[in-house]
Write an enzyme that holds these catalytic residues in place. Structure first.
Site, PDB file in Angstrom:
ATOM      1  CG  HIS A 157     -53.126  11.177  13.206  1.00  0.00           C
ATOM      2  ND1 HIS A 157     -53.298  10.082  13.923  1.00  0.00           N
ATOM      3  CD2 HIS A 157     -53.396  12.127  14.215  1.00  0.00           C
ATOM      4  CE1 HIS A 157     -53.428  10.068  15.235  1.00  0.00           C
ATOM      5  NE2 HIS A 157     -53.632  11.588  15.462  1.00  0.00           N
ATOM      6  CB  SER A 278     -40.772   5.012 -16.236  1.00  0.00           C
ATOM      7  OG  SER A 278     -41.442   4.204 -16.610  1.00  0.00           O
ATOM      8  CE  LYS A 284     -43.659   7.784 -12.013  1.00  0.00           C
ATOM      9  NZ  LYS A 284     -43.695   6.283 -11.932  1.00  0.00           N
ATOM     10  CD  GLU A 291     -39.114   4.705  -4.754  1.00  0.00           C
ATOM     11  OE1 GLU A 291     -38.421   3.980  -5.507  1.00  0.00           O
ATOM     12  OE2 GLU A 291     -40.159   5.563  -5.321  1.00  0.00           O
TER      13      GLU A 291
END
Length: 465
Positions: A157, A278, A284, A291
């Site tokens: 979970h 970024s 970043k 992704e």
């Protein structure tokens, strides 16, 4: 002006929109190697059976070699007016060798021609994917061996559950990919029958030798039913189904990498090679490669859905709808190849933060099950009672804001007086993972043994894998 492809049956050419919707050369030119290979095998068979003269056969073979060289070099001009790769090759062949080119299509139809071309392309692609999956598994097994004892939290979970090791986690994906390779091997075995010779749908009256062409093209045997030969796209559907499962597996790992690289987790670091920045936030480091692996799973699954929907309502045998089989298959399998390569690169590239992982493994009272198991073993307590006792001890530790191993013996005995000093021998994440010695368990000794087994297997010659 009559249609140049269909001759006397049609008195005028197609409408512009018909040419636009009908042409497939923009994508099926990818099949050129398979098309030329299939045509050469067909011509050799026609010569061997006396259907074609040796002179014509030699001219066709020589001409096809020239066409292949032109396509390979980029000198070949593909024509949309000729619709597809088959007619483009045949048209150029005629320019090179003349009338003999027209005899190549004897005892053959574009229906069995595209069926064999497409089947060979899928088969060739499966072989490439199998090699890529083996390389990814090797990267994971190497990481597993190096980090067999690197403690990290195991989750259910997405909540800290029990301590495990990073090596054990990597080997979980090795097992998944092993099943993926097995499914691809099964699909390859089933697809390895040759449809060439089925002609349009009912076979041919010419005395062809389908066993010869099947063998020449690397198939185990010819397909047994001419109708099924040209109507079947199961081979593509099955491989796309396998591809979808592989994409799901890779997407799950990609999601973990995305989580692990966040400041909040901080479990691993990816180098600049697999990260991006970024445009506005200079601090970043985005795990874009992971992704994109995750994102492309939808595209690969979509390829399977597209072909299933195309095929679901088609009566036997061939319908033009089946021209829609190639684009989703090409797109899905090429993207799968890309994401496997990206994932192999990321696995080799990532650097675990072992201290951060170990600290996280001890959070959330992850050794509570070890305490309950100890109560069962030493106090002969029913597990449900041990579970209850352990929950009360966890509550006590939580109230004090400490880990289980930081409670005093007296504090534990306040919950259950039979608990003795030996309990501290099972508390702590290192002790927890070392205790999980059951087959397939997370004990570092198990992980090292299993990683070595996989490394030996993956580094062995192909026939031994």
């Amino acid at each position: 002006m009559s249609n140049t492809m269909w001759g006397g049956r049609f008195e005028s050419g197609p409408a512009a929109i018909m040419e636009e919707i009908n042409a497939s050369i923009d994508f099926d030119k990818r099949l050129w190697r398979q098309d030329i290979r299939g045509s050469k095998a067909h011509a050799e068979m026609l010569v061997a059976t006396g259907i074609l003269t040796k002179a014509d056969g030699a001219a066709i073979s020589r001409g096809l070699d020239q066409v292949a060289a032109e396509i390979e070099s980029g000198a070949f001009t593909f024509s949309r007016a000729l619709e597809d790769i088959h007619m483009n090759v045949e048209s150029r062949l005629k320019e090179i060798i003349g009338e003999a080119a027209g005899r190549l299509h004897t005892a053959r139809s574009r229906n069995d021609q595209v069926a064999v071309d497409f089947r060979m392309w899928v088969r060739d692609t499966v072989d490439g994917l199998d090699g890529q999956l083996g390389d990814l598994m090797l990267a994971m097994a190497e990481k597993a061996e190096a980090h067999a004892g690197t403690v990290m939290p195991g989750f259910t979970h997405l909540q800290s559950a029990q301590p495990t090791t990073f090596g054990h986690h990597m080997l979980a994906y090795v097992e998944m990919l092993s099943r993926d390779r097995s499914r691809l091997a099964d699909a390859r075995r089933r697809m390895n029958e040759c449809p060439l010779g089925a002609a349009a749908l009912c076979g041919t009256s010419f005395p062809i030798d389908r066993e010869m062409t099947a063998k020449a093209l690397g198939f185990d045997r010819p397909t047994a039913n001419s109708l099924d030969s040209v109507a079947d796209r199961d081979f593509a559907l099955e491989v796309l189904a396998d591809a979808a499962i592989i994409a799901v597996h890779l997407s799950r790992l990609a999601e973990e990498i995305v989580l692990w690289t966040t400041v909040q987790f901080g479990f691993v670091r990816l180098s600049d090679a697999f990260s991006s920045g970024s445009s506005i936030m200079p601090q970043k480091r985005n795990p874009d490669a992971a992704e994109l692996v995750r994102g492309k799973a939808g595209r690969i699954i979509g390829g399977l859905n597209a072909l299933m929907i195309t095929m679901k309502g088609l009566p036997l045998t061939y319908s033009k709808d089946m021209q829609e089989d190639k684009e989703p298959t090409f797109d899905a399998l090429m993207n799968l190849s890309l994401v496997i390569a990206a994932m192999a690169g990321m696995v080799r590239d990532l650097t675990p933060d072992t201290r951060r992982m170990k600290a996280a493994a001890g959070a959330g009272y992850a050794t509570a099950t070890d305490l309950a198991d100890w109560l069962v073993r030493t106090q002969k307590m029913p597990f449900r009672e041990a579970h209850h006792v352990t929950a009360r001890i966890v509550g006590l530790a939580s109230a004090k804001g400490v880990g289980l191993e930081k409670l005093s013996l007296a504090e534990m005995q306040s919950v259950h007086p039979a608990i003795g000093e030996a309990v501290f021998g099972v508390l702590g994440v290192d002790k927890s993972v070392r205790s999980r010695t059951s087959f397939g368990g997370t004990a570092p000794a198990n992980v090292r043994r299993q990683a070595k087994k996989w490394l030996k297997k993956l580094c062995a010659p192909k026939k031994q894998q």
